[in-house]
Enzyme design. Sequence first.
Site, PDB file in Angstrom:
ATOM      1  N   HIS A  30      -7.436  -6.123   0.718  1.00  0.00           N
ATOM      2  CA  HIS A  30      -6.270  -5.246   0.572  1.00  0.00           C
ATOM      3  C   HIS A  30      -5.040  -5.805   1.285  1.00  0.00           C
ATOM      4  O   HIS A  30      -3.914  -5.630   0.831  1.00  0.00           O
ATOM      5  CB  HIS A  30      -6.634  -3.869   1.130  1.00  0.00           C
ATOM      6  CG  HIS A  30      -5.554  -2.846   0.990  1.00  0.00           C
ATOM      7  ND1 HIS A  30      -5.039  -2.474  -0.231  1.00  0.00           N
ATOM      8  CD2 HIS A  30      -4.894  -2.107   1.917  1.00  0.00           C
ATOM      9  CE1 HIS A  30      -4.106  -1.545  -0.048  1.00  0.00           C
ATOM     10  NE2 HIS A  30      -4.010  -1.314   1.241  1.00  0.00           N
TER      11      HIS A  30
ATOM     12  N   SER B 153       0.824  -1.206   0.000  1.00  0.00           N
ATOM     13  CA  SER B 153       0.000   0.000   0.000  1.00  0.00           C
ATOM     14  C   SER B 153       0.860   1.258   0.000  1.00  0.00           C
ATOM     15  O   SER B 153       1.616   1.480  -0.936  1.00  0.00           O
ATOM     16  CB  SER B 153      -0.966  -0.054   1.175  1.00  0.00           C
ATOM     17  OG  SER B 153      -2.076   0.773   0.926  1.00  0.00           O
TER      18      SER B 153
END
Length: 293
Positions: free
Chosen positions: A273, A119
């Site tokens: 995620h 991320s």
Amino acid sequence: MLRSTVGRTAVHTPRAVRTYASAPTPVQLAFEKQAPGNLTSSKAPLVVLHGLYGSKQNWRSLAKGMAAKLGREVYTLDLRNHGHSPHKRECSYEDLAADVNAFIEKEQKLDDCIVVGHSMGGKVAMALALGGCDALSRLVVVDIAPGVGKISPEFRAYLDAMKEIDDAKVMSRKEADTILQKTEPDLGVRQFLLTNLDRASPSDPYQFRLPLHFLSNAIDEIGHFPYAPGEKVFEKPSLFLKGSKSKYINSRNIPIIKQFFPDSQLETLDAGHWVHAEKPKEFVELLDRFCKE
């Protein structure tokens, strides 16, 4: 677990890009090192970069497994303004990448390494690769693309909740969790955020070790990316890992990935995620295969 750390891809707004040479003096990053058993490996080590509000602590268990499976040393870093690394007002991706570059080439003097970023850490890893890091031979980016977008609203709300906890001077993690519940119903997300709580002694209140004022000022910067498509290219092998339930790598930005990273491959795992946390075995197996290619 945490749902996302950066916003969706948007149109890039050109701006001046600083090089490592023109960036402010890098800070010395806190880190942990995992070795493959009692042996010293001659293989290229891994350098792992966490996401927003994360730290090296979140990777500790997985890093041990990565070192054992891959037979490589694994360095997990705290990026500036996270974990036990220094706090600085400046925290653009050029700043963050300059810190990591200094860690690799000046502090550890690595002449070959593989950088893994999740991320926000993935954006740092991409900025490092595109900005130039001679020792970086392979790049692994976990569930993020080289795009510009607004930070999700919940991440601004987390900052407000953490400030409220600091102001309340709580004496237990349970008190902090009660306050955080007003903002975030998911226990896993709350537990993740509360790993940043610390105190000097049992008689002192808990406080977040994150510099909330700096992060509040930089929250828009975290959604940015320092390069426009076609401006820079990283031609070495790159692996992008996508969670099938996540939208942060998608049909719109996959072509952009190829523009920046022409020698890249995309793998998808049945996860959200937090690909590495949800599918650790499969994640390490893909890493192992990529490193051996």
